[in-house]
Design an enzyme around this catalytic site. Structure first.
Site, PDB file in Angstrom:
ATOM      1  N   ASP A  32       0.911  -1.078  -0.018  1.00  0.00           N
ATOM      2  CA  ASP A  32       0.068  -0.012  -0.161  1.00  0.00           C
ATOM      3  C   ASP A  32       0.958   1.098  -0.047  1.00  0.00           C
ATOM      4  OD1 ASP A  32      -1.551   2.062   0.300  1.00  0.00           O
ATOM      5  OD2 ASP A  32      -2.562   1.276   2.119  1.00  0.00           O
ATOM      6  N   HIS A  59      -5.468  11.695  13.885  1.00  0.00           N
ATOM      7  CA  HIS A  59      -6.498  11.397  12.648  1.00  0.00           C
ATOM      8  C   HIS A  59      -7.579  10.601  12.943  1.00  0.00           C
ATOM      9  CE1 HIS A  59      -3.952  13.602   9.959  1.00  0.00           C
ATOM     10  NE2 HIS A  59      -2.918  12.780  10.075  1.00  0.00           N
ATOM     11  N   HIS A 105       0.199  17.212   9.149  1.00  0.00           N
ATOM     12  CA  HIS A 105      -1.360  16.962   8.726  1.00  0.00           C
ATOM     13  C   HIS A 105      -2.324  17.630   9.713  1.00  0.00           C
ATOM     14  CE1 HIS A 105       1.377  13.581   7.070  1.00  0.00           C
ATOM     15  NE2 HIS A 105       0.603  13.909   6.171  1.00  0.00           N
ATOM     16  N   TYR A 123       8.507  10.881   9.107  1.00  0.00           N
ATOM     17  CA  TYR A 123       8.776   9.616   8.226  1.00  0.00           C
ATOM     18  C   TYR A 123      10.146   9.744   7.678  1.00  0.00           C
ATOM     19  CZ  TYR A 123       4.022   9.516   9.386  1.00  0.00           C
ATOM     20  OH  TYR A 123       2.828   9.642  10.023  1.00  0.00           O
TER      21      TYR A 123
END
Ligand code: X5A
Ligand code: ZN
Length: 675
Positions: free
Chosen positions: A24, A139, A178, A309
């Site tokens: 993914d 999130h 984000h 990341y």
């Protein structure tokens, strides 16, 4: 007491034990190594050993249900027993997230670790701390996993703190790149939780593509004004952009709000090299962001890992954050310039939108009329971005220098004072080991005149102390002198004439006429807070701030500090801060401690405080701030005098051409030197 035993670090290897089991592309960056490299970096630098290691625990059903629905919890509970195929199907109902047989366990540990951190801080076991967790949380929503997140760690922690400790006001600062929409939804109608998020947005083209991530989503009903979104419409933002949002939006509002607890959604995908954020801020900026929060809520800051990341900038940023929580000196905030045009547009819009909720933003006089400012601004420039092609982007190996070493001098705070002075615990009397240089004495004599023999001794001691600070042998100092303005004048004259200290910022509280000592060669900058209108005297390096009620005006002094003094200081980047307080300046002790604390983000914490001998009672609180104790909270701030607001605004406008970090809106007339 060992000052190093006041920061909690919460980590458990178990949280590295789940990973993506199928292909993914959206999820491949969320790897177990994110945690291992971060923790290893903390070990290698010795930072982990300086923290109090607090064990994780599993969040209970009751904890999780503070935020999530029973149905969702029950569904996630089934995942450990699912086949790979079942997991994939289960995952499909959510956006950009994956499940694994062990993720439910890890998600309970991540939420539980966050609660352990809140418990440690709220019970006073530690002052602050960081939890290194996976999966992240911000999130995830009431009934949905999302964006690598399963349970909303920080939202659960906020509800828990409200319930268990009756915390009345919580600030959640989300510096992940984000938008933490899960946190926004959780608290949108709750005025006791101020949620502040900045995030890559690009006019909704960036994930999670939500209309409600824009600056005009402010919260609902009672909660209106307590949700603050700063959308970024460009990538490549840097330290200046982040700091300018802190100084001109987050901190003024946060000080007005006066949280009793600060939770940080500490995502480091805002750092350079991150494939998601594509921003350019260097890891050391997180030292400053952390520091700027540490005088809120009596220092109760809980940082909880979210994203991040790039396996190089992530551990570096984590180390900067933890090292700051531990109280080490801050790295010099080098090469700051003004924010970029796009960041200024965002800042402008969010300030304009929130001016009706926050009195500190009444300062936002520079804003055009309501209709202009509430439009969703999209500038022509945004439509034709200079895009590199994907191949080029991948090929380009981004490099940046290692963050500077942050070494603590052996002496934290040295005291110079009249004979018999008692030094508060943790500080020490400064005794120069050598006799002063006869040349120095001669020069000082010229400056002082004949009848000031004892002033001469104090002065030469002070110069030696400053010299030791410059050599990073001593971090900060406090001097009690007979006459503060004369002492300051002599120090300044000495520094102007010698090679001492590349730049010095002088912050002067009081009405004395002090301008004449300042040279305009950029070696020093003087910011004076007084009741006098000295605006006509203003130059690039002499900035007189008029507070009608003087320094006793708490909100006036705090807001001038946040939105004028600190931006100037950050852009000027002094090697030393001289903080001078006249006996009759009227500053309230807590405000003084805030000022002292905040200024230590500059010049690697090299602050020399000058006070009048008679100010004995202020010695202990000043030393405590110099030693890194958080300043006491000021209580929610009231609005301040409209005369003062106007004067401050005028000052900022005049100075904006020289000092770009003062900008809060896209300048109408370009300054002469604008490239
Ligand atoms: C916690 C966090 C990012 C999800 C990105 C999905 N999530 N495209 O950084
Ligand atoms: Zn993120």
């Amino acid at each position: 007491m060992n000052p190093d035993t006041r920061t909690a670090l919460i980590y458990d290897e178990e949280m590295t034990k789940y990973k993506l089991l199928w292909v993914d592309p959206a999820c491949k960056i969320e790897v177990p190594e994110r945690l291992t490299v971060s923790y290893e970096a903390l070990m290698k630098t010795g930072l982990a050993d300086r923290c109090v290691s607090v064990p994780v625990r599993e969040a209970t059903d009751e904890d999780i249900l503070l935020v999530h629905s029973k149905e969702y919890l029950e569904a996630v509970k089934q995942t450990p027993y699912m086949t790979l195929e079942d997991l994939q199907v289960f995952t499909l109902q959510y956006g950009d997230v994956y499940f694994h047989p062990n993720i439910y366990h890890c998600a309970k540990l991540a939420a539980g670790a966050t609660l352990q951190l809140v418990d440690s801080v709220m019970t006073g076991k530690v002052r602050n701390g960081m939890a290194l967790v996976r999966p992240p949380g911000h999130h995830s929503m009431h009934s949905a996993a999302n964006g690598f997140c399963v349970f909303n760690n920080v939202s659960i922690a906020a509800k828990y703190a409200k319930q268990k400790y009756s915390v009345k006001r919580i600030l959640i600062m989300d510096w992940d790149v984000h938008h933490g929409q899960g946190v926004q939804y959780c608290f949108e109608d709750d005025p006791s939780v101020l949620y502040f998020s900045w995030h890559r947005y690009e006019h909704q083209k960036f994930w999670p593509h939500l209309r409600e991530s824009d600056y005009d989503t402010v919260g609902k009903a009672e909660g209106a004004g307590f949700n603050i979104n700063v959308p970024w419409n460009k990538v490549g933002l840097d330290n200046s952009d982040y700091l300018s949002v802190f100084l001109h939006m987050l901190l003024p509002v946060a000080y007005e709000f006066c949280p009793e607890l600060v939770l940080v959604c500490a995502g480091f995908d805002t750092a350079i090299g991150d494939p998601e954020g594509e921003m350019c801020a260097t890891p050391d900026v997180f030292a400053h962001l952390t520091h700027l929060l540490m005088n809120l809520a009596d220092g109760k800051v809980c940082a909880v890992l979210e994203g991040g990341y790039n396996l190089k900038s992530l551990p570096q940023s984590v180390c900067e954050t933890v090292q700051t929580l531990l109280g080490d000196p801050l790295p010099r905030p080098a090469n700051l310039k003004g924010p970029c045009k796009s960041a200024l547009e965002s800042l402008h819009c969010v300030r304009a939108t929130h001016r009706k909720y926050w009195s500190c933003l009444k300062l936002a006089d520079d804003l055009p009329s309501e209709e202009l400012s509430t439009k969703r601004v999209k500038s022509a420039e945004d439509d034709n971005p200079i895009e590199k092609n994907e191949m080029e982007k991948e090929a380009e190996e981004l490099v940046w220098p290692d963050p500077p070493k942050r070494t603590s001098p052996n002496v934290r705070t040295a005291v110079v004072g009249p004979e018999g002075i008692t030094c508060p615990e943790g500080s020490q009397l400064f005794c120069p080991s050598e006799d002063p240089d006869p040349n120095l004495i001669k020069k000082l004599q010229e400056c002082l005149g004949k009848d000031a023999e004892d002033a001469l001794t104090t002065l030469s001691t002070l110069i030696t102390l400053m010299d030791q600070m410059e050599k990073n042998k001593i971090r900060s100092g406090l001097a009690l002198v007979r006459n503060v303005s004369m002492t300051m004048n002599c120090i300044v004259q000495h520094c102007a004439a010698s090679s001492f200290c590349n730049r010095m910022l002088i912050v002067f509280l009081g009405d004395m006429v002090v301008k004449n000592c300042i040279t305009e060669d950029g070696k020093m900058m003087l910011v004076q807070f007084s009741t006098k209108s000295l605006e006509a005297e203003m130059t690039k390096y002499y900035i007189p701030v008029c507070l009608k009620k003087g320094c006793s005006d708490v909100s006036g002094l705090i807001h001038a500090t946040l939105s004028l003094l600190l931006p100037l200081g950050y852009e000027f980047d002094p090697g030393l801060v001289l903080l001078v307080r006249t006996p009759d300046c009227g500053v309230n002790e807590n405000t003084w401690q805030q000022l002292t604390g905040l200024l230590q983000g500059l010049g690697q914490g090299h602050t020399l405080v000058l006070m009048q001998e008679s100010d004995q009672s202020s010695v202990a609180p000043t030393v405590s701030s110099l030693l890194g104790a958080p300043a006491p909270a000021l209580g929610p701030l009231s609005a301040f005098g409209s005369d003062d607001i106007e004067a401050l605004q005028r000052l900022k406008l005049k100075l904006q051409c020289d000092w770009k970090l003062l900008q809060t809106t896209v300048p109408e007339n370009k300054c002469d030197d604008d490239g």
